[in-house]
Enzyme design. Sequence first.
Site, mmCIF file in Angstrom:
data_model
loop_
_atom_site.group_PDB
_atom_site.id
_atom_site.type_symbol
_atom_site.label_atom_id
_atom_site.label_comp_id
_atom_site.label_asym_id
_atom_site.label_seq_id
_atom_site.Cartn_x
_atom_site.Cartn_y
_atom_site.Cartn_z
ATOM 1 N N GLU A 194 0.834 -1.195 0.000
ATOM 2 C CA GLU A 194 0.000 0.000 0.000
ATOM 3 C C GLU A 194 0.873 1.251 0.000
ATOM 4 O O GLU A 194 1.804 1.355 0.806
ATOM 5 C CB GLU A 194 -0.885 0.047 1.250
ATOM 6 N N CYS A 195 0.577 2.187 -0.849
ATOM 7 C CA CYS A 195 1.156 3.527 -0.854
ATOM 8 C C CYS A 195 2.689 3.490 -0.768
ATOM 9 O O CYS A 195 3.366 3.243 -1.761
ATOM 10 C CB CYS A 195 0.538 4.367 0.251
#
Length: 467
Positions: free
Chosen positions: A333-334
């Site tokens: 994620e991210c």
Amino acid sequence: MAIAKQRPFGAFCVAAAGSGEGKTTISLALMRALTRRGLTVQPFKCGPDYIDPSFHDFACRRKSRNLDDWMMGENEVKKSFAVNTSDADCAVIEGVMGLFDGAQPGQLQGSTANIALLTDTPVILAVNCRGMAGSIAATVKGYAEFCPRLRVIGVIANRTGSDSHADILRQALELAGLPPLLGHLPRNEAWKMPERHLGLVPFAENTLPDPWFEKLADAVEQYCDLDRIIELVQLPRPVVPTLTVRSPQARLAIALDEAFHFYYADNLDCLRRHGIETVPFSPLRDIALPPDIDGVYLGGGFPEMFAAELEGNESMRTALRDFHAAGNFIYAECGGFMYLSENITDATGATRKMCGLLPGRTTMNGRLRSLGYREARTVADTPFGPAGTTWRGHEFHWSDIEYTGTVMPLWHIAAADGRNLGGTGVRDHQLFASYIHLHFSSNPEATAGLADYLGGLRRCRTSTKCH
């Protein structure tokens, strides 16, 4: 038979007219002051925030929790509040943005106000009173009366000029018949907290020492009526629901260090309840992945701030490439998404090699690239569910990724208002990555399915029938 008397419980929410009013400073001051009095204080943060809770952890010596009804749903908010306050003497909830700022205009969902209503907690309004006198009454009247179901029990004035200034504010509220001034914090530049592009500098990197928190607590004892606050916020203790906990069925390595630490505590607990053992490791310092794991989870953080160190740890980057090449599960994620790309170019223009598992280059920009709630639907059948499975999460980043090859998107996303934002992320065999921070409580059934999938990988990996 005598019935044991339930020990007292208190809770309140610190809210404000908007960001920058002093919610975090006031919340930390109250958290440490209450903790110092020998109370077990459970901290909470409204909304999708990873950084403020890291300061709560230190102030209370207890893990902070996020409460977000848009991502989690109302029942999960109530459940988290009840479970995590079961052994606490009091709870302090720090709000997000302004008291009534929600996912969409005109709606309370996603707002501090709705969290206060769902948890049945009273509100203490933090007001930046620099340059303000009698006008505090108009400000407080608007917030106290806008939603009749909400209980605003008092005000703490921030950035006051003197005790006499605070007395003027106190009189203005009394004469208008409004919630009382429960205290004030004078202007003090020493209480300013370091910031950068995503907000505060995380506590793991921060230089704020324990005496800084102690001085905040001293200020609460000197300038606020803490005894009255404790008296006003007494509540019935929430009823704790029964939680089903499954036996361990898989081991998931979690990237956890200064570069990667954006994880909701409830997310990790959700995985554990579904039988996933979480095993921490450091992409900054470890030279190999933990042994006997069934997958890797790379959360968000600040890889751009540690790009040189991440580039320098070639052993870990090689370990992740080998893990992927062997057909193993990786979810990012991210910040983790950025780390899996070919390279990161930081704000100074310096470019550093990353893992190269995604065909794309990441570049930091001088402005915010994306911010907001996201509803994410799986584009195809994946461990996150059959095509069309819906999750909720949040997106907040200053970087862009430019793909250097063809990718298959992981999600089809929409904003909180329903706007179609198209496909995003990458799925490549057993690798799944995007900028979206999922909240696993948004779809408990799909989380259980993900846990079953990882458990199946483990059973296959350890069984001769799969070889």
